[in-house]
Design a protein around this motif. Structure first.
Motif, PDB file in Angstrom:
ATOM      1  N   PHE A 139      72.426  60.033 -29.329  1.00 28.18           N
ATOM      2  CA  PHE A 139      71.308  59.627 -30.167  1.00 28.18           C
ATOM      3  C   PHE A 139      70.280  60.758 -30.304  1.00 28.18           C
ATOM      4  CE2 PHE A 139      66.971  57.765 -30.034  1.00 28.18           C
ATOM      5  CZ  PHE A 139      66.929  57.278 -31.334  1.00 28.18           C
ATOM      6  N   VAL A 140      69.880  61.322 -29.192  1.00 30.36           N
ATOM      7  CA  VAL A 140      68.871  62.381 -29.216  1.00 30.36           C
ATOM      8  C   VAL A 140      69.353  63.582 -30.041  1.00 30.36           C
ATOM      9  CG1 VAL A 140      67.551  64.013 -27.818  1.00 30.36           C
ATOM     10  CG2 VAL A 140      67.899  61.677 -27.011  1.00 30.36           C
ATOM     11  N   THR A 141      70.620  63.901 -29.899  1.00 31.78           N
ATOM     12  CA  THR A 141      71.179  65.031 -30.645  1.00 31.78           C
ATOM     13  C   THR A 141      70.986  64.850 -32.156  1.00 31.78           C
ATOM     14  OG1 THR A 141      72.817  65.424 -28.933  1.00 31.78           O
ATOM     15  CG2 THR A 141      73.295  66.326 -31.107  1.00 31.78           C
ATOM     16  N   GLU A 142      71.243  63.651 -32.619  1.00 31.78           N
ATOM     17  CA  GLU A 142      71.118  63.444 -34.073  1.00 31.78           C
ATOM     18  C   GLU A 142      69.668  63.556 -34.534  1.00 31.78           C
ATOM     19  OE1 GLU A 142      73.485  63.395 -36.286  1.00 31.78           O
ATOM     20  OE2 GLU A 142      75.016  63.560 -34.715  1.00 31.78           O
ATOM     21  N   ILE A 143      68.759  63.067 -33.729  1.00 32.14           N
ATOM     22  CA  ILE A 143      67.345  63.206 -34.095  1.00 32.14           C
ATOM     23  C   ILE A 143      66.977  64.691 -34.121  1.00 32.14           C
ATOM     24  CG2 ILE A 143      64.954  62.725 -33.383  1.00 32.14           C
ATOM     25  CD1 ILE A 143      66.302  60.248 -34.371  1.00 32.14           C
ATOM     26  N   MET A 144      67.527  65.417 -33.187  1.00 33.83           N
ATOM     27  CA  MET A 144      67.273  66.857 -33.126  1.00 33.83           C
ATOM     28  C   MET A 144      67.785  67.553 -34.381  1.00 33.83           C
ATOM     29  SD  MET A 144      68.233  69.145 -29.794  1.00 33.83           S
ATOM     30  CE  MET A 144      67.344  68.323 -28.513  1.00 33.83           C
ATOM     31  N   ILE A 145      68.960  67.137 -34.804  1.00 39.62           N
ATOM     32  CA  ILE A 145      69.540  67.727 -36.018  1.00 39.62           C
ATOM     33  C   ILE A 145      68.653  67.420 -37.231  1.00 39.62           C
ATOM     34  CG2 ILE A 145      71.472  67.503 -37.645  1.00 39.62           C
ATOM     35  CD1 ILE A 145      73.294  67.146 -35.126  1.00 39.62           C
ATOM     36  N   TYR A 146      68.255  66.173 -37.322  1.00 37.57           N
ATOM     37  CA  TYR A 146      67.355  65.783 -38.428  1.00 37.57           C
ATOM     38  C   TYR A 146      66.128  66.692 -38.449  1.00 37.57           C
ATOM     39  CZ  TYR A 146      62.935  63.502 -39.712  1.00 37.57           C
ATOM     40  OH  TYR A 146      61.674  63.257 -40.168  1.00 37.57           O
ATOM     41  N   PHE A 147      65.564  66.890 -37.282  1.00 37.85           N
ATOM     42  CA  PHE A 147      64.326  67.659 -37.195  1.00 37.85           C
ATOM     43  C   PHE A 147      64.555  69.137 -37.542  1.00 37.85           C
ATOM     44  CE2 PHE A 147      61.084  69.990 -34.680  1.00 37.85           C
ATOM     45  CZ  PHE A 147      59.954  69.478 -35.300  1.00 37.85           C
ATOM     46  N   GLU A 148      65.590  69.699 -36.970  1.00 39.65           N
ATOM     47  CA  GLU A 148      65.837  71.127 -37.181  1.00 39.65           C
ATOM     48  C   GLU A 148      66.177  71.441 -38.633  1.00 39.65           C
ATOM     49  OE1 GLU A 148      68.660  72.250 -34.195  1.00 39.65           O
ATOM     50  OE2 GLU A 148      67.110  72.331 -32.622  1.00 39.65           O
ATOM     51  N   GLU A 149      66.930  70.580 -39.247  1.00 43.92           N
ATOM     52  CA  GLU A 149      67.260  70.802 -40.654  1.00 43.92           C
ATOM     53  C   GLU A 149      66.013  70.675 -41.524  1.00 43.92           C
ATOM     54  OE1 GLU A 149      70.549  68.320 -41.659  1.00 43.92           O
ATOM     55  OE2 GLU A 149      72.004  69.670 -40.706  1.00 43.92           O
ATOM     56  N   GLY A 150      65.156  69.711 -41.156  1.00 45.69           N
ATOM     57  CA  GLY A 150      63.896  69.553 -41.883  1.00 45.69           C
ATOM     58  C   GLY A 150      63.032  70.799 -41.790  1.00 45.69           C
ATOM     59  N   VAL A 151      63.021  71.383 -40.618  1.00 43.33           N
ATOM     60  CA  VAL A 151      62.241  72.606 -40.432  1.00 43.33           C
ATOM     61  C   VAL A 151      62.884  73.751 -41.232  1.00 43.33           C
ATOM     62  CG1 VAL A 151      61.576  74.391 -38.773  1.00 43.33           C
ATOM     63  CG2 VAL A 151      61.326  71.970 -38.178  1.00 43.33           C
ATOM     64  N   LYS A 152      64.207  73.843 -41.085  1.00 44.31           N
ATOM     65  CA  LYS A 152      64.924  74.943 -41.735  1.00 44.31           C
ATOM     66  C   LYS A 152      64.688  74.964 -43.249  1.00 44.31           C
ATOM     67  CE  LYS A 152      68.965  75.390 -39.883  1.00 44.31           C
ATOM     68  NZ  LYS A 152      70.394  74.965 -39.779  1.00 44.31           N
ATOM     69  N   CYS A 153      64.684  73.790 -43.848  1.00 43.99           N
ATOM     70  CA  CYS A 153      64.522  73.767 -45.302  1.00 43.99           C
ATOM     71  C   CYS A 153      63.052  73.721 -45.707  1.00 43.99           C
ATOM     72  CB  CYS A 153      65.283  72.616 -45.920  1.00 43.99           C
ATOM     73  SG  CYS A 153      64.540  71.012 -45.641  1.00 43.99           S
ATOM     74  N   GLY A 154      62.183  73.911 -44.736  1.00 38.58           N
ATOM     75  CA  GLY A 154      60.770  74.066 -45.063  1.00 38.58           C
ATOM     76  C   GLY A 154      59.986  72.788 -45.264  1.00 38.58           C
ATOM     77  N   ASP A 155      60.645  71.647 -45.076  1.00 41.08           N
ATOM     78  CA  ASP A 155      59.917  70.386 -45.270  1.00 41.08           C
ATOM     79  C   ASP A 155      59.018  70.070 -44.080  1.00 41.08           C
ATOM     80  OD1 ASP A 155      61.038  69.997 -47.708  1.00 41.08           O
ATOM     81  OD2 ASP A 155      62.651  68.673 -46.989  1.00 41.08           O
ATOM     82  N   LEU A 156      59.516  70.339 -42.893  1.00 41.81           N
ATOM     83  CA  LEU A 156      58.744  69.973 -41.692  1.00 41.81           C
ATOM     84  C   LEU A 156      58.099  71.207 -41.080  1.00 41.81           C
ATOM     85  CD1 LEU A 156      61.083  67.372 -39.932  1.00 41.81           C
ATOM     86  CD2 LEU A 156      59.367  67.032 -41.721  1.00 41.81           C
ATOM     87  N   ARG A 157      56.953  70.984 -40.530  1.00 42.23           N
ATOM     88  CA  ARG A 157      56.233  72.021 -39.835  1.00 42.23           C
ATOM     89  C   ARG A 157      56.970  72.374 -38.547  1.00 42.23           C
ATOM     90  NH1 ARG A 157      51.837  70.963 -36.286  1.00 42.23           N
ATOM     91  NH2 ARG A 157      51.918  68.811 -37.014  1.00 42.23           N
ATOM     92  N   GLU A 158      57.021  73.627 -38.215  1.00 40.51           N
ATOM     93  CA  GLU A 158      57.684  74.015 -36.980  1.00 40.51           C
ATOM     94  C   GLU A 158      56.775  73.639 -35.815  1.00 40.51           C
ATOM     95  OE1 GLU A 158      59.595  77.720 -37.040  1.00 40.51           O
ATOM     96  OE2 GLU A 158      60.623  77.207 -35.159  1.00 40.51           O
ATOM     97  N   GLN A 159      57.260  72.871 -34.918  1.00 37.96           N
ATOM     98  CA  GLN A 159      56.470  72.501 -33.741  1.00 37.96           C
ATOM     99  C   GLN A 159      57.420  72.123 -32.627  1.00 37.96           C
ATOM    100  OE1 GLN A 159      54.436  68.653 -33.629  1.00 37.96           O
ATOM    101  NE2 GLN A 159      55.259  68.167 -35.652  1.00 37.96           N
ATOM    102  N   ASP A 160      56.867  71.954 -31.451  1.00 38.11           N
ATOM    103  CA  ASP A 160      57.685  71.555 -30.313  1.00 38.11           C
ATOM    104  C   ASP A 160      58.483  70.295 -30.658  1.00 38.11           C
ATOM    105  OD1 ASP A 160      57.683  71.960 -27.067  1.00 38.11           O
ATOM    106  OD2 ASP A 160      58.021  69.881 -27.711  1.00 38.11           O
ATOM    107  N   PHE A 161      59.797  70.376 -30.433  1.00 38.14           N
ATOM    108  CA  PHE A 161      60.640  69.235 -30.802  1.00 38.14           C
ATOM    109  C   PHE A 161      60.201  67.959 -30.103  1.00 38.14           C
ATOM    110  CE2 PHE A 161      64.301  66.580 -29.437  1.00 38.14           C
ATOM    111  CZ  PHE A 161      64.485  65.923 -30.644  1.00 38.14           C
TER     112      PHE A 161
END
Lengths: 196, 196, 196, 196
Positions: free
Chosen positions: A129-151
């Motif tokens: 479960f945690v892995t998938e949330i991590m993927i969601y977050f990292e991809e969001g950051v990568k494509c510039g939608d999410l601010r880079e911050q501590d996971f």
DNA sequence: GATGAATGAGCTTTCATTCAT
DNA sequence: AATGAATGAAAGCTCATTCAT
């Protein structure tokens, strides 16, 4: 043969899950579970060597279930904003259709440390479960939608918020249905995590 | 005389609080607590008529403690943004200095329904704390800083988020100290709740 | 299978009966009983869910036993005078051969109200025995041997008298054996109850 | 001074008597009694060295009370038949006005052997009462009214009968008031004991 | 004499786990 | 694989009695 055993194990896990979520880990007895599965107490021990082990298998099972749901979202070709919304929807949907799962997660897994200390160190048992949330977050950051911050700050926000809402619902404190909060919450979370 | 009894009661509550938070409600026995207070088992029952009642008194005690801290913030003449930050600081400070309090709140009170069902209906036992958060929120809305929205959605965000972070800290998953997240979290929460 | 369980239940009842009669209800502990049956404490609870329930089952068991004995007398084609005598004989015989039964009746059942209040209201638990005495009395009246009078006055005389004698015997106060009083007592009772 | 202590002792005995009769020996605690006398637990032990000793003093107190009442009847210049009736009246009157006394006699003294075994051997603790019944009986025989028979057979009849009636009354099984049975019972007993 | 906090042994009951069948 | 009787350690709680004040 091996399949048959697996099916029985899942039956036991499902029954135990419901009872644990409903009555708590310590207030649910092995005879309770056995009766619910319509199986003898002794035979239960052919499938799970102890009550603790059963509890750990259950949290892995839940983590796998939720992880799979989120993976499906992650694999879709949609905006991060839309993903955020769908994750929330899936979470609330699960809380609605299989409330025992979220309840177990919040009330048993997160709270009964004594039981999960050994064998579930870190977040091993909840890894999928945690892995998938991590993927969601990292991809969001990568494509510039999410601010880079501590996971974990982001994770704490996301999961804490959703968990908090389900909790309040479970206590019959929320005036409205969970679905009706999706807009507000999506907005709040995305606003908090987004880059701008 | 009545004071002396009150002092002893608080000693017991403090010891029990630490043990409950550390080992869980069911894994902490009355003899454990008695030993920790250096008191006989029988005498404990002169102060609290049952283990359940002790548990309920403790949560009221914690709620009173936190409520008072937040009331002090609410009474200050500072911006909502600043109040938000200070509440988070106080919460994390408590989690740091008196970790057993937040732990008890998260792991015992929120999870051990069977125990708190009778006598703590709704949020009675946690009333003082919730009331102060409500005041913070309503005043923020009144002065135009916070967006008007369902209180419980806001409450779920705020408390879920903070609880989630403390939880992760407790699991030794957070790489940094809680204090270091205050900026991020303040920003996230205020952004989520603010009017603009 | 069901038979085996019933046999074990009766073994437990017999042991408990003896201990209760000898030492009293409160001075007999569950471990005492378990040791006497050569069974573990925990297992006892597979047969009787509580000490109170065990006590109630025992009195029903005794009532059934005595009721059956008196029914056999009632069914015989003999005079009321003879029936009276035989009932007394049976009662004393039981007091002699199975003293724990009469003792339990007099010292546990009649005196430990707290225990029998719930579940043994009126004379439910002692129904079989009382019914047979009632039949003896009504038939005696019907055939003109006994004077028509309030049943409970007659019952109080009969049972109080016999109980009183067994009591005195139990206290080692009676100089002679119970059997040797049968003549006197039969005479006294019959004279008191008879029509002429 | 010594009087004052005696008065306090009787106050305690009266309170304890009522509680024992009502709730049973084991279900009445020393704190219960202390509260009822409005006295501290510790101080109670200045008057009675143990719960058992208190129980024994109480039965002596009751025996003295009843003995005195019957002595007054024995001293009257009336027929044995009339004496019989008056004893029954006194007994029922006491059961009516001070029900705790008869209840204590029947339910505590006669049944709680463990407690009275040491210190009340034979009928020592109940001596005054039994002696008066003995006098009644012997005088009745001497003047030719009563048939000569074993005293204890007569005593068992008399006391068992009366005790049985009070018992039934206490169980709410008797349809009428105790007074209304006096005629019947006097008749029955006198008929059973009388010479002709 | 008076108080009531303190003691601690002992009670009933529960339950995870084992084991003979 | 399946049963459920059996075990026994341990829990929460009570209460007669003591003792410092």
């Amino acid at each position: 043969m091996i399949d048959k055993k697996q099916i029985k194990k899942e039956q036991i896990m499902q029954c135990a899950l419901e009872l644990f979520a409903l009555k708590g880990f310590y207030s649910t007895t092995i005879p309770d579970i056995a009766a619910s599965v319509k199986m003898s107490v002794g035979n239960m021990y052919n499938y799970f060597k102890s009550k603790d082990i059963l509890a750990k298998e259950i949290i892995k099972y839940i983590s796998g279930y939720l992880g799979k749901k989120i993976r499906e979202i992650n694999e879709q070709d949609i905006s991060t904003k839309e993903k955020t919304r769908r994750i929330i929807e899936i979470y609330f949907q699960t809380a609605s259709l299989k409330p025992e799962m979220i309840d177990y997660f919040l009330r048993i897994y997160l709270s009964t440390r004594e039981v999960f200390r050994e064998g579930c160190e870190g977040m091993i048992c909840v890894n999928e479960f945690v892995t998938e949330i991590m993927i969601y977050f990292e991809e969001g950051v990568k494509c510039g939608d999410l601010r880079e911050q501590d996971f974990f700050s982001a994770f704490g926000l996301f999961m804490g918020y959703l968990g908090g809402m389900v909790f309040l619902k479970g206590e019959n404190i929320l005036p409205k249905d969970l679905d009706e909060y999706v807009d507000d919450i999506s907005h709040n979370i995305y606003k908090a995590l987004s880059a701008d």
